[in-house]
Design an enzyme around this catalytic site. Structure first.
Site, PDB file in Angstrom:
ATOM      1  N   TRP A 289     -28.761  14.475   3.200  1.00  0.00           N
ATOM      2  CA  TRP A 289     -27.345  15.029   3.930  1.00  0.00           C
ATOM      3  C   TRP A 289     -28.401  16.339   4.594  1.00  0.00           C
ATOM      4  O   TRP A 289     -27.290  16.271   5.578  1.00  0.00           O
ATOM      5  CB  TRP A 289     -26.874  15.709   2.954  1.00  0.00           C
ATOM      6  CG  TRP A 289     -25.680  17.177   2.982  1.00  0.00           C
ATOM      7  CD1 TRP A 289     -25.952  18.503   2.675  1.00  0.00           C
ATOM      8  CD2 TRP A 289     -24.497  15.917   4.021  1.00  0.00           C
ATOM      9  NE1 TRP A 289     -24.937  19.066   3.790  1.00  0.00           N
ATOM     10  CE2 TRP A 289     -23.828  17.958   4.123  1.00  0.00           C
ATOM     11  CE3 TRP A 289     -23.317  15.417   5.005  1.00  0.00           C
ATOM     12  CZ2 TRP A 289     -22.237  17.898   5.430  1.00  0.00           C
ATOM     13  CZ3 TRP A 289     -22.918  15.471   5.664  1.00  0.00           C
ATOM     14  CH2 TRP A 289     -22.274  16.598   5.892  1.00  0.00           C
TER      15      TRP A 289
ATOM     16  N   HIS B 296      -1.019   4.843   0.583  1.00  0.00           N
ATOM     17  CA  HIS B 296      -0.809   5.698   2.402  1.00  0.00           C
ATOM     18  C   HIS B 296       0.545   6.979   1.706  1.00  0.00           C
ATOM     19  O   HIS B 296       0.411   7.934   1.946  1.00  0.00           O
ATOM     20  CB  HIS B 296       0.406   4.709   2.688  1.00  0.00           C
ATOM     21  CG  HIS B 296       0.069   3.397   3.184  1.00  0.00           C
ATOM     22  ND1 HIS B 296       1.296   2.941   4.820  1.00  0.00           N
ATOM     23  CD2 HIS B 296      -1.296   3.240   3.447  1.00  0.00           C
ATOM     24  CE1 HIS B 296      -0.229   2.244   4.591  1.00  0.00           C
ATOM     25  NE2 HIS B 296      -1.454   2.098   4.220  1.00  0.00           N
TER      26      HIS B 296
ATOM     27  N   GLU C  70      -7.846  -3.130  -3.824  1.00  0.00           N
ATOM     28  CA  GLU C  70      -8.668  -2.856  -3.511  1.00  0.00           C
ATOM     29  C   GLU C  70      -9.088  -1.586  -3.761  1.00  0.00           C
ATOM     30  O   GLU C  70      -9.738  -1.636  -4.540  1.00  0.00           O
ATOM     31  CB  GLU C  70      -8.895  -3.447  -1.499  1.00  0.00           C
ATOM     32  CG  GLU C  70      -9.951  -3.458  -1.170  1.00  0.00           C
ATOM     33  CD  GLU C  70     -10.172  -3.439   0.536  1.00  0.00           C
ATOM     34  OE1 GLU C  70     -10.170  -4.594   0.914  1.00  0.00           O
ATOM     35  OE2 GLU C  70      -8.918  -2.916   1.057  1.00  0.00           O
TER      36      GLU C  70
ATOM     37  N   ASP D 140       0.740  -1.185  -0.253  1.00  0.00           N
ATOM     38  CA  ASP D 140       0.312   0.061  -0.169  1.00  0.00           C
ATOM     39  C   ASP D 140       0.661   1.473   0.009  1.00  0.00           C
ATOM     40  O   ASP D 140       0.429   2.392   0.260  1.00  0.00           O
ATOM     41  CB  ASP D 140      -0.950  -0.109   1.186  1.00  0.00           C
ATOM     42  CG  ASP D 140      -1.695  -1.535   0.804  1.00  0.00           C
ATOM     43  OD1 ASP D 140      -2.525  -1.793   0.217  1.00  0.00           O
ATOM     44  OD2 ASP D 140      -2.479  -1.922   2.386  1.00  0.00           O
TER      45      ASP D 140
ATOM     46  N   GLU E  10      -7.486   5.076  -4.032  1.00  0.00           N
ATOM     47  CA  GLU E  10      -6.680   5.944  -3.599  1.00  0.00           C
ATOM     48  C   GLU E  10      -5.386   6.114  -4.295  1.00  0.00           C
ATOM     49  O   GLU E  10      -4.683   6.683  -3.792  1.00  0.00           O
ATOM     50  CB  GLU E  10      -6.228   5.047  -2.177  1.00  0.00           C
ATOM     51  CG  GLU E  10      -7.262   4.657  -1.397  1.00  0.00           C
ATOM     52  CD  GLU E  10      -6.463   4.694   0.021  1.00  0.00           C
ATOM     53  OE1 GLU E  10      -6.356   5.273   1.603  1.00  0.00           O
ATOM     54  OE2 GLU E  10      -7.091   3.167   0.292  1.00  0.00           O
TER      55      GLU E  10
ATOM     56  N   ARG F 202       6.773   1.579  -8.946  1.00  0.00           N
ATOM     57  CA  ARG F 202       7.002   0.872  -8.145  1.00  0.00           C
ATOM     58  C   ARG F 202       5.739  -0.239  -8.186  1.00  0.00           C
ATOM     59  O   ARG F 202       5.994  -1.767  -8.430  1.00  0.00           O
ATOM     60  CB  ARG F 202       6.923   0.838  -6.770  1.00  0.00           C
ATOM     61  CG  ARG F 202       7.351   0.102  -5.466  1.00  0.00           C
ATOM     62  CD  ARG F 202       7.068   0.771  -4.579  1.00  0.00           C
ATOM     63  NE  ARG F 202       8.425   1.741  -4.323  1.00  0.00           N
ATOM     64  CZ  ARG F 202       9.826   0.901  -3.512  1.00  0.00           C
ATOM     65  NH1 ARG F 202       9.530  -0.458  -3.902  1.00  0.00           N
ATOM     66  NH2 ARG F 202      10.555   1.551  -3.217  1.00  0.00           N
TER      67      ARG F 202
END
Length: 321
Positions: free
Chosen positions: A291, A66, A137, A62, A141, A113
């Site tokens: 909302w 991050h 997953e 991850d 992100e 990477r």
């Protein structure tokens, strides 16, 4: 004046949090891992952030997830304060190279990477020693990381980084629309029961997460964090609607199986702000009603805020899908 003061305080806190990780000493002594620090591991050619989480140190998981948060924050600060990024750019550049080095001869880090040009998207596991290969997953992100690179490149006038970040983001979005979402409805098997593949593996797709079986997590993990770089979620409004309607249906079945006794149309109670923001991309009026009806003590998902949720919904109210 009040808003300007609040913005300055947010900027101060953001700088303090980032600078804490971008330095290796405190009060003249080397930091301990629990104090917030990046350390280089020459065996694996990687920077590891401490305190580590989700196997980011032991399995190198991850890293783009991050570090994307760091880079998005750095890009935001670079736009507001060029002097700040001028001071911290060398360390920020190490984070860029860690996840997306564009130099095949880089002496410290591998070329791109985590991004797989053949697959057209990133992989999250560091070791990939699973029977079904590597996996990813939270596709959203990944987008957050490439969006962070774009912010940084734009703020600093780095044309090469801008081009690389734009390619990474555009290619990953295309992969998400096919493999995670199947926005055109021509790739998922006819027998596949839901509207999203939550986790893509080298050898399969799965409707699961590493942490939770709640459908709100299964859908939301590929939406968050919501940023201006998340507008691709509304690029195909009919699919966005199908995704949302599938969530509502799956959630009702999940609650019935759990014996919760909730009505089929019971409101979201987990990452609700994230899910309403996705709803706004095709149904701003419905998102607004949900909302505005939130509980008085409502707390947004940890990476989101009340103000950004309001701004996002208001944007789609004004602009439409």
């Amino acid at each position: 004046m009040l808003f300007r003061s609040a913005a300055k305080e947010c900027e101060r806190r953001l700088k303090a949090a980032l600078e804490n990780f971008l330095t290796a000493t405190v009060d003249g002594r080397p930091k301990k891992p629990g104090e917030g620090v990046f350390a280089y591991d020459p065996r694996w050619g990687t920077l590891i952030g401490y305190p580590a989480s989700f196997g980011s140190d032991t399995e190198l998981n991850d890293h783009h997830f991050h570090y994307g948060y760091f880079l998005r924050a750095a890009g935001t600060l670079a736009k507001r304060d060029p002097a700040w990024i001028g001071r911290w750019r060398p360390m920020v550049d190490l984070l860029v190279r860690e996840i997306a080095s564009g130099d095949r001869a880089d002496p410290l880090f591998p070329y791109h990477r985590c991004f797989d040009p053949y697959a057209g998207h990133s992989w999250a596991s560091g070791h990939a020693r699973f029977g079904d290969g590597n996996n990813q997953e939270s596709s959203s992100e990944s987008i957050n990381a490439w969006y962070g690179l774009l912010l940084l490149a734009d703020a600093t006038g780095d044309v090469r980084l801008r081009d690389r970040a734009a390619w990474l983001l555009a290619t990953e979005v295309a992969a998400i629309e096919d493999y995670w979402f199947d926005v055109r409805g021509d790739l998922f098997p006819a027998t596949y029961p839901v509207e999203v593949v939550t986790m893509i593996w080298g050898g399969k797709g799965a409707n699961a997460t590493w942490f939770d079986a709640n459908p709100q997590s299964l859908h939301g993990i590929n939406f968050l964090p919501l940023t201006p770089g998340s507008l691709y979620l509304g690029q195909h409004p009919e699919y966005a609607r199908r995704n949302h309607e599938g969530l509502v249906k799956s959630l009702a079945a999940f609650r019935a199986k759990q014996g919760k006794g909730a009505a089929p149309d019971a409101p979201f109670n987990h990452w609700a702000d994230i899910l309403w923001m996705q709803q706004a991309t095709f149904d701003a009026a419905g998102a607004r009603r949900a909302w505005d009806a939130r509980p008085a003590n409502f707390k947004p998902e940890a990476g989101n805020s009340l103000s950004f949720t309001e701004a996002w919904i208001a944007y789609f109210e004004q602009r439409g899908p």
